[in-house]
Design a protein around this motif. Structure first.
Motif, mmCIF file in Angstrom:
data_model
loop_
_atom_site.group_PDB
_atom_site.id
_atom_site.type_symbol
_atom_site.label_atom_id
_atom_site.label_comp_id
_atom_site.label_asym_id
_atom_site.label_seq_id
_atom_site.Cartn_x
_atom_site.Cartn_y
_atom_site.Cartn_z
ATOM 1 N N LEU A 347 0.838 -1.303 0.135
ATOM 2 C CA LEU A 347 0.043 0.065 0.039
ATOM 3 C C LEU A 347 0.978 1.343 -0.025
ATOM 4 C CD1 LEU A 347 -2.798 -0.998 2.394
ATOM 5 C CD2 LEU A 347 -3.308 -0.733 -0.016
ATOM 6 N N LEU A 348 1.985 1.214 0.759
ATOM 7 C CA LEU A 348 2.795 2.539 0.850
ATOM 8 C C LEU A 348 3.409 2.649 -0.383
ATOM 9 C CD1 LEU A 348 4.313 1.767 4.610
ATOM 10 C CD2 LEU A 348 2.803 3.555 3.641
ATOM 11 N N THR A 349 4.130 1.686 -0.992
ATOM 12 C CA THR A 349 4.760 1.777 -2.029
ATOM 13 C C THR A 349 3.860 2.274 -3.414
ATOM 14 O OG1 THR A 349 4.926 -0.535 -2.491
ATOM 15 C CG2 THR A 349 6.716 0.408 -1.703
ATOM 16 N N SER A 359 4.209 14.940 -1.119
ATOM 17 C CA SER A 359 5.315 14.712 0.067
ATOM 18 C C SER A 359 5.676 13.321 0.290
ATOM 19 C CB SER A 359 4.968 15.606 1.250
ATOM 20 O OG SER A 359 5.851 15.330 2.254
ATOM 21 N N LEU A 360 6.906 12.892 0.181
ATOM 22 C CA LEU A 360 7.220 11.488 0.494
ATOM 23 C C LEU A 360 7.403 11.187 2.051
ATOM 24 C CD1 LEU A 360 9.851 10.909 -2.450
ATOM 25 C CD2 LEU A 360 7.468 10.185 -2.042
ATOM 26 N N THR A 361 7.437 12.533 2.623
ATOM 27 C CA THR A 361 7.455 12.157 4.224
ATOM 28 C C THR A 361 6.731 11.133 4.956
ATOM 29 O OG1 THR A 361 8.531 14.418 4.289
ATOM 30 C CG2 THR A 361 8.041 13.179 6.224
ATOM 31 N N PRO A 362 5.404 11.170 4.692
ATOM 32 C CA PRO A 362 4.647 10.277 5.242
ATOM 33 C C PRO A 362 4.589 8.896 4.984
ATOM 34 C CG PRO A 362 3.393 12.292 4.995
ATOM 35 C CD PRO A 362 4.543 12.117 4.262
ATOM 36 N N ILE A 363 5.163 8.592 3.475
ATOM 37 C CA ILE A 363 5.083 7.354 2.925
ATOM 38 C C ILE A 363 6.757 6.709 3.617
ATOM 39 C CG2 ILE A 363 5.337 5.863 0.914
ATOM 40 C CD1 ILE A 363 2.846 7.328 1.531
ATOM 41 N N VAL A 364 7.614 7.658 3.558
ATOM 42 C CA VAL A 364 8.962 7.222 4.180
ATOM 43 C C VAL A 364 8.900 6.891 5.562
ATOM 44 C CG1 VAL A 364 11.411 7.789 4.635
ATOM 45 C CG2 VAL A 364 10.255 8.350 2.408
ATOM 46 N N VAL A 365 8.054 7.631 6.435
ATOM 47 C CA VAL A 365 8.008 7.309 7.783
ATOM 48 C C VAL A 365 7.155 5.813 8.036
ATOM 49 C CG1 VAL A 365 6.798 7.772 10.063
ATOM 50 C CG2 VAL A 365 7.829 9.316 8.674
ATOM 51 N N GLY A 404 1.881 6.324 8.189
ATOM 52 C CA GLY A 404 1.852 6.454 6.672
ATOM 53 C C GLY A 404 0.743 5.887 5.958
ATOM 54 N N LEU A 405 0.099 4.532 6.482
ATOM 55 C CA LEU A 405 -0.916 3.958 5.820
ATOM 56 C C LEU A 405 -2.152 5.052 5.698
ATOM 57 C CD1 LEU A 405 -0.795 0.579 7.261
ATOM 58 C CD2 LEU A 405 -0.361 0.992 4.792
ATOM 59 N N LYS A 406 -2.182 6.079 6.739
ATOM 60 C CA LYS A 406 -3.335 6.745 6.652
ATOM 61 C C LYS A 406 -3.228 7.682 5.510
ATOM 62 C CE LYS A 406 -5.410 10.967 9.486
ATOM 63 N NZ LYS A 406 -5.138 11.705 10.543
ATOM 64 N N HIS A 407 -2.011 8.346 5.553
ATOM 65 C CA HIS A 407 -1.694 9.209 4.133
ATOM 66 C C HIS A 407 -1.866 8.600 2.913
ATOM 67 C CE1 HIS A 407 -0.472 12.900 6.358
ATOM 68 N NE2 HIS A 407 -0.279 12.112 7.456
ATOM 69 N N ALA A 408 -1.220 7.277 2.860
ATOM 70 C CA ALA A 408 -1.248 6.329 1.686
ATOM 71 C C ALA A 408 -2.722 6.078 1.121
ATOM 72 C CB ALA A 408 -0.607 5.189 1.708
ATOM 73 N N ILE A 409 -3.620 5.750 1.997
ATOM 74 C CA ILE A 409 -5.168 5.387 1.660
ATOM 75 C C ILE A 409 -5.912 6.573 1.262
ATOM 76 C CG2 ILE A 409 -7.273 4.521 2.684
ATOM 77 C CD1 ILE A 409 -5.663 2.809 4.514
#
Length: 700
Positions: A347-349, A359-365, A404-409
């Motif tokens: 999900l993140l990738t 922004s990549l920050t939440p995904i990287v976290v 990270g999943l919250k932002h990804a979704i």
């Protein structure tokens, strides 16, 4: 005897004529089967009393005539009633009642989704996504059929829904009638093989007993016990069959899509590209230099790598556990933890690939948290660690992952196709994940699926009316919490000594249960208010009643066959084959031919109990029982599309426009029947396709 046939053979012919005559008479199938049982019994009894039905047996050194009802029809009636009372009825509704309870729940799940218009959204969105390529609409139908199969398992609902929505669109855009009808009818049958599947549930209620009986018979011949012969009990669960059926189901769907694409490439005028309004690429290709393969690699590559690593780790013992002589050796990684890591990592990738401008920050976290969970599991968490220990160790990495999943979704649901596809996919992951991950059994998973389908349908209705769906969302989160605590803590409240972390988990689970229960009641109220729930319950009752009445009727017919020795005669004939694979080929051919005139339920409950103890008596190392069962399931799936009595053909005929003839439908399904045979051959020569997941994933 007539034409050199003995009394048992003639009696079997009488039963077959009565059965097929009853089915062709137009009466409901359940009543036709039970009626044929009584009629054939009466005819055999009359001929037996007249001395016309007998076998020749050597008695006292002389060949003598022995009636098929050796002690008269009265004794045969009493013996049949005794057999019914002593075990046949209880086998169907006693010992296997928990497995069979999954049937109405899966039916409810499918009909609730069908009534929520989710299928219509899926078809529309997939058509926009794939319509511009040759055969794109046909490929869209296959993909939607696969998703609906994995989330409903109800053939009738899928075929009717796609027939009403997709067929007019395909015909209007110049698609061949045969291709359009064939791909709709066949894709709708995927619900019979892709879990959760009613066919698998019904087979699971039968073949487990057949496997146990067959292996006991083989062990007796070898003069040992089953445990001594196999090294383990002869158990074949429905959950194991679900695992075994998943890859073959996806394989068949891929074959359907490949055929549709090949047909379109060779006959562009019969399956032309269609440019539907509303398609939107979201400018993704521009980020990847207009290279779609680069986009696909970025979106799905990391997930495939994680799955490949999962397979490698599981095959090398890094993931999972092995029990020998009551001593369990754990791998360095937990299977449940790694499955969560695979889902989170994908999900993140995926979000990073499809929304590259964010922004990549939440995904990287989130990715760092996911990596730390794997690292901590490897270094600090033992295989038998308690749920409390896991919670403490994973707390910070899990919080990072959730962030990270919250932002990804949020990012991925901005894309229409993902927003539409995600509800059924989430339901699939919840239901199949709980089964394949060993969290719960298929019946409990069916209840989860039914509740999830009701909440999805209510959520759709609330969105249509611009009302808040927060109670439904909170209920969904409550279900997720219950699944997590169930998989990691001991929630038994009857124990005398309960650990503190288990007490805390029980408390959290109780809160989550009440939140989920309230959300489910609220969802039921929404559907009741919108006059949807009454339709769902009515249709579920009709389908479930049909299944169980056919089950009872099939038992009547089986008892009739058993009364005059027909079952023993058939089994003795099957035992005459020295090679078990040759025997299985014969059985598969018979099942395929029966599929032209009988429904899968009749075949399961009439034929499988007779041939099962013989074909499941083979050495499981040479012929794994899961492999045998999935071959049978795919064969039974074919019965839905084999002319002239395939149920899917009748469903489609009932909703097809007047310009589509019955012969158009028949011509359309013939190539797919051939594809089914090709799929059976692939499974025959590569049994590992069916045994991979049961060996890879933990037992239920």
């Amino acid at each position: 005897m007539l034409f050199g046939l003995n009394g048992v053979e003639i009696s079997l012919i009488i039963v077959a004529i009565s059965l097929f005559g009853g089915i062709l008479s137009g009466y409901p199938v359940a009543f036709a089967i039970s009626g044929s049982a009584f009629v054939s019994f009466a005819v055999i009894a009359v001929l037996n009393e007249a001395g016309l039905l007998y076998t020749m047996q050597e008695i006292g050194g002389q060949m003598q005539k022995v009636p098929v009802f050796e002690r008269g029809w009265e004794h045969a009636v009493l013996a049949t009633e005794s057999t019914w009372a002593q075990g046949v009825f209880s086998r169907a509704f006693g010992g296997n009642v928990e497995t069979l309870l999954a049937v109405p729940l899966f039916v409810l799940m499918g009909i609730a989704l069908e009534r929520s218009n989710i299928a219509e959204d899926l078809l529309t969105t997939m058509a926009k996504l794939f319509g511009s390529m040759p055969g794109g609409l046909a490929i869209s139908v296959v993909l939607v059929g696969t998703l609906l199969a994995a989330s409903t398992g109800v053939v009738g609902a899928t075929v009717v829904t796609m027939g009403l929505i997709a067929l007019p669109t395909m015909l209007r855009n110049g698609y061949s009638k045969s291709l359009a009808t064939g791909v709709i009818a066949t894709s709708g049958t995927l619900g019979q093989i892709i879990p959760p599947s009613i066919v698998i549930v019904l087979l699971g209620s039968i073949v487990g007993d057949m496997y146990a009986i067959g292996q006991e018979t083989r062990a007796d011949k070898l003069g040992m016990t089953v445990l001594e012969m196999l090294g383990e009990p002869a158990v074949l669960s429905t959950g194991t069959l679900f695992k075994a059926a998943f890859i073959p189901g996806v394989m068949l769907a891929s074959l359907y899509a490949l055929y549709a694409l090949g047909f379109a490439l060779l006959n562009r005028e019969k399956a032309p590209p269609v440019h539907l309004s509303g398609a939107d690429s979201y400018g993704l290709l521009s980020y990847y230099k207009n290279n779609p393969w680069l986009l696909l690699g970025a979106a799905f590559g990391p997930g495939l790598v994680l799955i490949l690593l999962w397979i490698i780790f599981a095959s090398t013992g890094v993931i999972g556990d092995v029990t020998v002589d009551d001593v369990t050796t754990y791998g360095v990684l937990s299977g449940g933890t790694y499955s969560l890591v695979v889902l989170s990592g994908f999900l993140l990738t995926f979000a990073m690939a499809v929304r590259p401008s964010y922004s990549l920050t939440p995904i990287v976290v989130g990715l760092i948290g996911t990596f730390l969970i794997v690292l901590f599991d490897w270094l600090f968490v033992a295989g038998d660690a308690s749920g409390g220990t896991k919670t403490l160790v994973y707390f910070i990495p899990a919080a990072m992952m959730v962030y990270g999943l919250k932002h990804a979704i949020v990012r991925v649901t901005e894309i229409e196709v993902i927003r539409v596809v995600s509800p059924p996919v989430i339901l699939i992951v919840a239901v199949l994940g709980s089964i394949l991950g060993g969290v719960t059994n298929p019946t409990a998973a069916a209840a989860l699926g039914a509740a999830g389908a009701i909440m999805l349908a209510a959520n759709r209705r609330l969105k249509d009316q611009n009302q808040s769906s927060k109670p439904v969302i909170w209920a969904s989160l409550g279900i997720v919490v219950m699944l997590l605590t169930r998989g990691n803590f001991d929630l038994r409240m009857t124990m005398e000594d309960i650990a503190f972390d288990d007490k805390l988990a029980i408390f959290v689970t109780l809160i989550a249960f009440h939140v989920a229960f309230f959300g489910l009641l609220y969802s039921c109220w929404i559907l009741f208010r919108e006059k949807v729930m009454s339709q769902v319950v009515r249709e579920t009752t009709k389908v479930t009643s049909m299944v169980f009445v056919i089950l009872i009727s099939s038992l009547f017919l089986s008892l009739t066959i058993r009364a005059f020795g027909g079952e023993h005669y058939i089994q003795e004939f099957l035992h005459s084959f020295d090679d078990p694979r040759t025997l299985l080929i014969v059985v598969m051919i018979v099942l395929f031919l029966l599929g032209f005139v009988l429904d899968f339920i009749e075949i399961i409950f009439i034929v499988i109990p007779i041939v099962g103890p013989v074909i499941y008596a083979a050495d499981p190392t040479l012929m794994p029982p899961t492999w045998i069962t999935i071959l049978i399931a795919v064969n039974l799936q074919t019965s839905f599309i084999t002319p002239p009595f395939g149920f899917a053909l009748f469903y489609l005929r009932g909703v097809a426009p007047s310009e589509v003839s019955t012969m158009d439908i028949y011509r359309g399904v013939i190539p797919f029947v051939i594809i089914q045979v090709i799929g059976l051959l692939i499974l025959w020569f590569f049994p590992s396709i069916t045994t991979l997941l049961p060996e890879l994933l933990p037992a239920n």
